[in-house]
Design a protein around this motif. Structure first.
Motif, PDB file in Angstrom:
ATOM      1  N   LEU A  64       0.827  -1.210   0.000  1.00 56.18           N
ATOM      2  CA  LEU A  64       0.000   0.000   0.000  1.00 56.18           C
ATOM      3  C   LEU A  64       0.858   1.255   0.000  1.00 56.18           C
ATOM      4  O   LEU A  64       0.542   2.242  -0.670  1.00 56.18           O
ATOM      5  CB  LEU A  64      -0.937   0.008   1.214  1.00 56.18           C
ATOM      6  N   LEU A  65       1.937   1.222   0.746  1.00 56.54           N
ATOM      7  CA  LEU A  65       2.853   2.368   0.792  1.00 56.54           C
ATOM      8  C   LEU A  65       3.468   2.620  -0.581  1.00 56.54           C
ATOM      9  O   LEU A  65       3.538   3.768  -1.032  1.00 56.54           O
ATOM     10  CB  LEU A  65       3.943   2.131   1.832  1.00 56.54           C
ATOM     11  N   LEU A  66       3.898   1.560  -1.254  1.00 59.74           N
ATOM     12  CA  LEU A  66       4.469   1.706  -2.594  1.00 59.74           C
ATOM     13  C   LEU A  66       3.435   2.262  -3.575  1.00 59.74           C
ATOM     14  O   LEU A  66       3.737   3.161  -4.365  1.00 59.74           O
ATOM     15  CB  LEU A  66       4.998   0.367  -3.096  1.00 59.74           C
ATOM     16  N   ALA A  67       2.229   1.733  -3.540  1.00 59.97           N
ATOM     17  CA  ALA A  67       1.176   2.211  -4.437  1.00 59.97           C
ATOM     18  C   ALA A  67       0.850   3.676  -4.146  1.00 59.97           C
ATOM     19  O   ALA A  67       0.678   4.480  -5.070  1.00 59.97           O
ATOM     20  CB  ALA A  67      -0.076   1.351  -4.295  1.00 59.97           C
ATOM     21  N   GLY A  68       0.796   4.046  -2.870  1.00 53.61           N
ATOM     22  CA  GLY A  68       0.537   5.435  -2.503  1.00 53.61           C
ATOM     23  C   GLY A  68       1.654   6.366  -2.949  1.00 53.61           C
ATOM     24  O   GLY A  68       1.399   7.478  -3.417  1.00 53.61           O
ATOM     25  N   ALA A  69       2.890   5.904  -2.826  1.00 52.90           N
ATOM     26  CA  ALA A  69       4.030   6.726  -3.255  1.00 52.90           C
ATOM     27  C   ALA A  69       4.009   6.937  -4.766  1.00 52.90           C
ATOM     28  O   ALA A  69       4.269   8.051  -5.246  1.00 52.90           O
ATOM     29  CB  ALA A  69       5.334   6.063  -2.827  1.00 52.90           C
ATOM     30  N   VAL A  70       3.679   5.900  -5.525  1.00 54.38           N
ATOM     31  CA  VAL A  70       3.610   6.032  -6.983  1.00 54.38           C
ATOM     32  C   VAL A  70       2.486   6.977  -7.384  1.00 54.38           C
ATOM     33  O   VAL A  70       2.654   7.826  -8.264  1.00 54.38           O
ATOM     34  CB  VAL A  70       3.448   4.643  -7.643  1.00 54.38           C
ATOM     35  N   VAL A 123       0.784  12.336  -9.339  1.00 51.27           N
ATOM     36  CA  VAL A 123       0.023  13.583  -9.177  1.00 51.27           C
ATOM     37  C   VAL A 123       0.961  14.781  -9.184  1.00 51.27           C
ATOM     38  O   VAL A 123       0.702  15.795  -9.851  1.00 51.27           O
ATOM     39  CB  VAL A 123      -0.822  13.535  -7.882  1.00 51.27           C
ATOM     40  N   VAL A 124       2.074  14.690  -8.473  1.00 49.73           N
ATOM     41  CA  VAL A 124       3.025  15.801  -8.432  1.00 49.73           C
ATOM     42  C   VAL A 124       3.592  16.072  -9.821  1.00 49.73           C
ATOM     43  O   VAL A 124       3.671  17.228 -10.255  1.00 49.73           O
ATOM     44  CB  VAL A 124       4.149  15.511  -7.405  1.00 49.73           C
ATOM     45  N   LEU A 125       3.980  15.020 -10.532  1.00 46.25           N
ATOM     46  CA  LEU A 125       4.501  15.215 -11.890  1.00 46.25           C
ATOM     47  C   LEU A 125       3.428  15.763 -12.833  1.00 46.25           C
ATOM     48  O   LEU A 125       3.725  16.594 -13.696  1.00 46.25           O
ATOM     49  CB  LEU A 125       5.069  13.907 -12.437  1.00 46.25           C
ATOM     50  N   GLY A 126       2.207  15.328 -12.683  1.00 44.86           N
ATOM     51  CA  GLY A 126       1.108  15.846 -13.504  1.00 44.86           C
ATOM     52  C   GLY A 126       0.865  17.317 -13.252  1.00 44.86           C
ATOM     53  O   GLY A 126       0.678  18.099 -14.195  1.00 44.86           O
ATOM     54  N   PHE A 183       3.056  19.442 -12.046  1.00 43.55           N
ATOM     55  CA  PHE A 183       4.229  20.159 -12.537  1.00 43.55           C
ATOM     56  C   PHE A 183       4.169  20.319 -14.055  1.00 43.55           C
ATOM     57  O   PHE A 183       4.447  21.389 -14.596  1.00 43.55           O
ATOM     58  CB  PHE A 183       5.512  19.427 -12.129  1.00 43.55           C
ATOM     59  N   THR A 184       3.797  19.265 -14.759  1.00 43.05           N
ATOM     60  CA  THR A 184       3.679  19.330 -16.213  1.00 43.05           C
ATOM     61  C   THR A 184       2.595  20.313 -16.630  1.00 43.05           C
ATOM     62  O   THR A 184       2.772  21.100 -17.563  1.00 43.05           O
ATOM     63  CB  THR A 184       3.383  17.937 -16.794  1.00 43.05           C
ATOM     64  N   TRP A 185       1.474  20.285 -15.942  1.00 44.08           N
ATOM     65  CA  TRP A 185       0.377  21.203 -16.240  1.00 44.08           C
ATOM     66  C   TRP A 185       0.788  22.640 -15.965  1.00 44.08           C
ATOM     67  O   TRP A 185       0.462  23.544 -16.731  1.00 44.08           O
ATOM     68  CB  TRP A 185      -0.839  20.821 -15.407  1.00 44.08           C
ATOM     69  N   ALA A 186       1.534  22.869 -14.870  1.00 46.78           N
ATOM     70  CA  ALA A 186       1.928  24.225 -14.494  1.00 46.78           C
ATOM     71  C   ALA A 186       2.982  24.802 -15.432  1.00 46.78           C
ATOM     72  O   ALA A 186       3.057  26.019 -15.618  1.00 46.78           O
ATOM     73  CB  ALA A 186       2.442  24.246 -13.064  1.00 46.78           C
ATOM     74  N   THR A 187       3.815  23.977 -16.014  1.00 45.36           N
ATOM     75  CA  THR A 187       4.873  24.481 -16.888  1.00 45.36           C
ATOM     76  C   THR A 187       4.472  24.487 -18.353  1.00 45.36           C
ATOM     77  O   THR A 187       5.270  24.883 -19.207  1.00 45.36           O
ATOM     78  CB  THR A 187       6.153  23.635 -16.727  1.00 45.36           C
ATOM     79  N   ALA A 188       3.263  24.072 -18.678  1.00 40.18           N
ATOM     80  CA  ALA A 188       2.797  24.074 -20.064  1.00 40.18           C
ATOM     81  C   ALA A 188       2.591  25.516 -20.519  1.00 40.18           C
ATOM     82  O   ALA A 188       2.184  26.379 -19.733  1.00 40.18           O
ATOM     83  CB  ALA A 188       1.501  23.287 -20.182  1.00 40.18           C
TER      84      ALA A 188
END
Length: 109
Positions: free
Chosen positions: A77-83, A88-91, A93-98
């Protein structure tokens, strides 16, 4: 205190083995986010196995398998939550820098 001859032999709980197997699958598939399903099943099954072991008054064994399975399930569960958190963070960041604004050439008259 000696055992009574009519007492059944202690046996390992099959649910404890299933909890361990599900926990192992949860860790292996945790990085693929699919580990959340077997981890959840392992934790639900572990509650049942603990109740049955308590009710059996010592005739069901496998507490170590049960404990390790629960630990593996929590790790899955910890691994799945971390992924998911990383995605979400990368998404964001990608949305903010578009680039914003018009993405087509303005009309030239």
């Amino acid at each position: 205190m000696p055992r009574h001859p009519a007492d059944p032999e202690p046996v390992r709980s099959t649910k404890a083995g299933a909890v361990f197997a599900l926990g192992l699958v949860a860790v292996v598939t945790g990085l693929l986010v699919g580990g959340a399903v077997p981890a959840s099943l392992a934790l639900l099954l572990s509650r049942q196995a603990r109740r049955e072991a308590y009710a059996s008054q010592g005739y069901l064994t496998g507490a170590i398998w049960l404990r390790r399975g629960e630990q593996l399930a929590w790790l899955g569960l910890l691994l799945a939550g971390a992924v998911l958190t990383l995605a979400v963070v990368l998404g964001i960041f990608t949305w903010a820098t578009a680039p914003a604004g018009q993405d087509f050439a303005p009309d030239v008259d």
